[in-house]
Write a protein that holds these residues in place. Structure first.
Motif, PDB file in Angstrom:
ATOM      1  N   ARG A 113       0.835  -1.210   0.000  1.00 59.26           N
ATOM      2  CA  ARG A 113       0.000   0.000   0.000  1.00 59.26           C
ATOM      3  C   ARG A 113       0.866   1.256   0.000  1.00 59.26           C
ATOM      4  O   ARG A 113       0.578   2.222  -0.701  1.00 59.26           O
ATOM      5  N   PHE A 114       1.939   1.251   0.802  1.00 59.47           N
ATOM      6  CA  PHE A 114       2.862   2.380   0.841  1.00 59.47           C
ATOM      7  C   PHE A 114       3.490   2.609  -0.526  1.00 59.47           C
ATOM      8  O   PHE A 114       3.521   3.728  -1.039  1.00 59.47           O
ATOM      9  N   TYR A 115       3.988   1.547  -1.141  1.00 59.38           N
ATOM     10  CA  TYR A 115       4.657   1.652  -2.431  1.00 59.38           C
ATOM     11  C   TYR A 115       3.697   2.157  -3.510  1.00 59.38           C
ATOM     12  O   TYR A 115       4.048   3.025  -4.308  1.00 59.38           O
ATOM     13  N   ALA A 116       2.473   1.634  -3.518  1.00 60.80           N
ATOM     14  CA  ALA A 116       1.488   2.056  -4.518  1.00 60.80           C
ATOM     15  C   ALA A 116       1.120   3.533  -4.340  1.00 60.80           C
ATOM     16  O   ALA A 116       1.007   4.271  -5.328  1.00 60.80           O
ATOM     17  N   ALA A 117       0.948   3.966  -3.104  1.00 58.19           N
ATOM     18  CA  ALA A 117       0.606   5.369  -2.845  1.00 58.19           C
ATOM     19  C   ALA A 117       1.763   6.281  -3.238  1.00 58.19           C
ATOM     20  O   ALA A 117       1.553   7.343  -3.832  1.00 58.19           O
ATOM     21  N   ARG A 118       2.984   5.874  -2.905  1.00 57.55           N
ATOM     22  CA  ARG A 118       4.156   6.684  -3.253  1.00 57.55           C
ATOM     23  C   ARG A 118       4.297   6.803  -4.761  1.00 57.55           C
ATOM     24  O   ARG A 118       4.516   7.879  -5.308  1.00 57.55           O
ATOM     25  N   ARG A 119       4.141   5.679  -5.450  1.00 61.21           N
ATOM     26  CA  ARG A 119       4.280   5.661  -6.903  1.00 61.21           C
ATOM     27  C   ARG A 119       3.208   6.519  -7.570  1.00 61.21           C
ATOM     28  O   ARG A 119       3.496   7.297  -8.487  1.00 61.21           O
ATOM     29  N   ALA A 120       1.971   6.407  -7.113  1.00 58.15           N
ATOM     30  CA  ALA A 120       0.880   7.191  -7.704  1.00 58.15           C
ATOM     31  C   ALA A 120       1.110   8.688  -7.513  1.00 58.15           C
ATOM     32  O   ALA A 120       0.942   9.474  -8.456  1.00 58.15           O
ATOM     33  N   THR A 121       1.498   9.083  -6.314  1.00 58.32           N
ATOM     34  CA  THR A 121       1.765  10.498  -6.044  1.00 58.32           C
ATOM     35  C   THR A 121       2.922  11.005  -6.893  1.00 58.32           C
ATOM     36  O   THR A 121       2.858  12.088  -7.473  1.00 58.32           O
ATOM     37  N   PHE A 122       3.988  10.206  -6.963  1.00 60.12           N
ATOM     38  CA  PHE A 122       5.154  10.598  -7.756  1.00 60.12           C
ATOM     39  C   PHE A 122       4.778  10.815  -9.221  1.00 60.12           C
ATOM     40  O   PHE A 122       5.138  11.822  -9.824  1.00 60.12           O
ATOM     41  N   HIS A 123       4.009   9.886  -9.795  1.00 55.76           N
ATOM     42  CA  HIS A 123       3.641   9.997 -11.209  1.00 55.76           C
ATOM     43  C   HIS A 123       2.684  11.163 -11.459  1.00 55.76           C
ATOM     44  O   HIS A 123       2.797  11.854 -12.472  1.00 55.76           O
ATOM     45  N   GLU A 124       1.753  11.390 -10.534  1.00 57.05           N
ATOM     46  CA  GLU A 124       0.822  12.506 -10.701  1.00 57.05           C
ATOM     47  C   GLU A 124       1.546  13.847 -10.651  1.00 57.05           C
ATOM     48  O   GLU A 124       1.282  14.732 -11.459  1.00 57.05           O
ATOM     49  N   LEU A 125       2.453  13.999  -9.695  1.00 59.00           N
ATOM     50  CA  LEU A 125       3.194  15.264  -9.599  1.00 59.00           C
ATOM     51  C   LEU A 125       4.172  15.423 -10.755  1.00 59.00           C
ATOM     52  O   LEU A 125       4.366  16.529 -11.256  1.00 59.00           O
ATOM     53  N   SER A 126       4.779  14.335 -11.200  1.00 61.42           N
ATOM     54  CA  SER A 126       5.722  14.403 -12.319  1.00 61.42           C
ATOM     55  C   SER A 126       5.031  14.804 -13.618  1.00 61.42           C
ATOM     56  O   SER A 126       5.655  15.392 -14.502  1.00 61.42           O
ATOM     57  N   ALA A 127       3.748  14.505 -13.736  1.00 62.04           N
ATOM     58  CA  ALA A 127       3.003  14.817 -14.952  1.00 62.04           C
ATOM     59  C   ALA A 127       2.649  16.306 -15.047  1.00 62.04           C
ATOM     60  O   ALA A 127       2.309  16.793 -16.125  1.00 62.04           O
ATOM     61  N   LEU A 128       2.753  17.032 -13.931  1.00 60.46           N
ATOM     62  CA  LEU A 128       2.429  18.458 -13.943  1.00 60.46           C
ATOM     63  C   LEU A 128       3.549  19.255 -14.606  1.00 60.46           C
ATOM     64  O   LEU A 128       4.719  18.871 -14.562  1.00 60.46           O
ATOM     65  N   SER A 129       3.177  20.365 -15.187  1.00 61.88           N
ATOM     66  CA  SER A 129       4.175  21.247 -15.801  1.00 61.88           C
ATOM     67  C   SER A 129       4.914  22.005 -14.700  1.00 61.88           C
ATOM     68  O   SER A 129       4.471  22.066 -13.554  1.00 61.88           O
ATOM     69  N   ASP A 130       6.034  22.604 -15.068  1.00 65.68           N
ATOM     70  CA  ASP A 130       6.800  23.395 -14.102  1.00 65.68           C
ATOM     71  C   ASP A 130       5.968  24.553 -13.557  1.00 65.68           C
ATOM     72  O   ASP A 130       6.064  24.901 -12.379  1.00 65.68           O
ATOM     73  N   ARG A 131       5.150  25.138 -14.399  1.00 63.92           N
ATOM     74  CA  ARG A 131       4.298  26.248 -13.961  1.00 63.92           C
ATOM     75  C   ARG A 131       3.256  25.771 -12.947  1.00 63.92           C
ATOM     76  O   ARG A 131       3.010  26.430 -11.937  1.00 63.92           O
ATOM     77  N   GLU A 132       2.648  24.622 -13.209  1.00 65.40           N
ATOM     78  CA  GLU A 132       1.664  24.076 -12.268  1.00 65.40           C
ATOM     79  C   GLU A 132       2.324  23.731 -10.925  1.00 65.40           C
ATOM     80  O   GLU A 132       1.757  23.991  -9.861  1.00 65.40           O
ATOM     81  N   LEU A 133       3.513  23.154 -10.995  1.00 66.14           N
ATOM     82  CA  LEU A 133       4.239  22.852  -9.753  1.00 66.14           C
ATOM     83  C   LEU A 133       4.577  24.132  -9.000  1.00 66.14           C
ATOM     84  O   LEU A 133       4.459  24.181  -7.773  1.00 66.14           O
ATOM     85  N   ASP A 134       4.987  25.161  -9.734  1.00 64.70           N
ATOM     86  CA  ASP A 134       5.321  26.436  -9.109  1.00 64.70           C
ATOM     87  C   ASP A 134       4.094  27.045  -8.437  1.00 64.70           C
ATOM     88  O   ASP A 134       4.190  27.615  -7.351  1.00 64.70           O
ATOM     89  N   ASP A 135       2.929  26.915  -9.071  1.00 64.13           N
ATOM     90  CA  ASP A 135       1.688  27.411  -8.466  1.00 64.13           C
ATOM     91  C   ASP A 135       1.402  26.710  -7.137  1.00 64.13           C
ATOM     92  O   ASP A 135       0.813  27.295  -6.225  1.00 64.13           O
ATOM     93  N   LEU A 136       1.801  25.444  -7.042  1.00 60.92           N
ATOM     94  CA  LEU A 136       1.605  24.683  -5.813  1.00 60.92           C
ATOM     95  C   LEU A 136       2.734  24.897  -4.803  1.00 60.92           C
ATOM     96  O   LEU A 136       2.678  24.407  -3.676  1.00 60.92           O
ATOM     97  N   GLY A 137       3.775  25.594  -5.222  1.00 62.67           N
ATOM     98  CA  GLY A 137       4.912  25.828  -4.340  1.00 62.67           C
ATOM     99  C   GLY A 137       5.826  24.618  -4.233  1.00 62.67           C
ATOM    100  O   GLY A 137       6.489  24.425  -3.218  1.00 62.67           O
ATOM    101  N   ILE A 138       5.862  23.813  -5.282  1.00 65.94           N
ATOM    102  CA  ILE A 138       6.659  22.588  -5.293  1.00 65.94           C
ATOM    103  C   ILE A 138       7.713  22.693  -6.381  1.00 65.94           C
ATOM    104  O   ILE A 138       7.408  23.052  -7.518  1.00 65.94           O
ATOM    105  N   GLY A 139       8.934  22.381  -6.035  1.00 66.17           N
ATOM    106  CA  GLY A 139       9.992  22.291  -7.033  1.00 66.17           C
ATOM    107  C   GLY A 139      10.060  20.868  -7.570  1.00 66.17           C
ATOM    108  O   GLY A 139       9.686  19.919  -6.883  1.00 66.17           O
ATOM    109  N   ARG A 140      10.521  20.710  -8.786  1.00 63.13           N
ATOM    110  CA  ARG A 140      10.596  19.381  -9.382  1.00 63.13           C
ATOM    111  C   ARG A 140      11.472  18.433  -8.541  1.00 63.13           C
ATOM    112  O   ARG A 140      11.216  17.250  -8.449  1.00 63.13           O
TER     113      ARG A 140
END
Length: 72
Positions: free
Chosen positions: A30-57
């Protein structure tokens, strides 16, 4: 009249150890699946979308692990 003087449990038996191992594996999966899903969802965002969220790549992996730990 009869009395019970001893209570027997199956603590430490093979079935108990297998059950604990299965639960640990399930928690890890469950931990691995949740980590992987979050990683892929955030990786799919553009740099601008990440910046809007206050997250660096470079923060994506750390955030994915922290998120997965909360689910567990």
């Amino acid at each position: 009249m009869s009395f019970v003087t001893h209570a027997f449990t199956t603590r430490g038996g093979v079935a108990d150890k297998l059950s604990r191992t299965a639960n640990a594996l399930h928690g890890w999966a469950r931990f691995y699946a949740a980590r992987r899903a979050t990683f892929h969802e955030l990786s799919a965002l553009s740099d601008r979308e990440l910046d809007d969220l206050g997250i660096g790549r470079g923060d994506i992996a750390r955030i994915a692990v922290e998120s997965a730990r909360r689910i567990r």
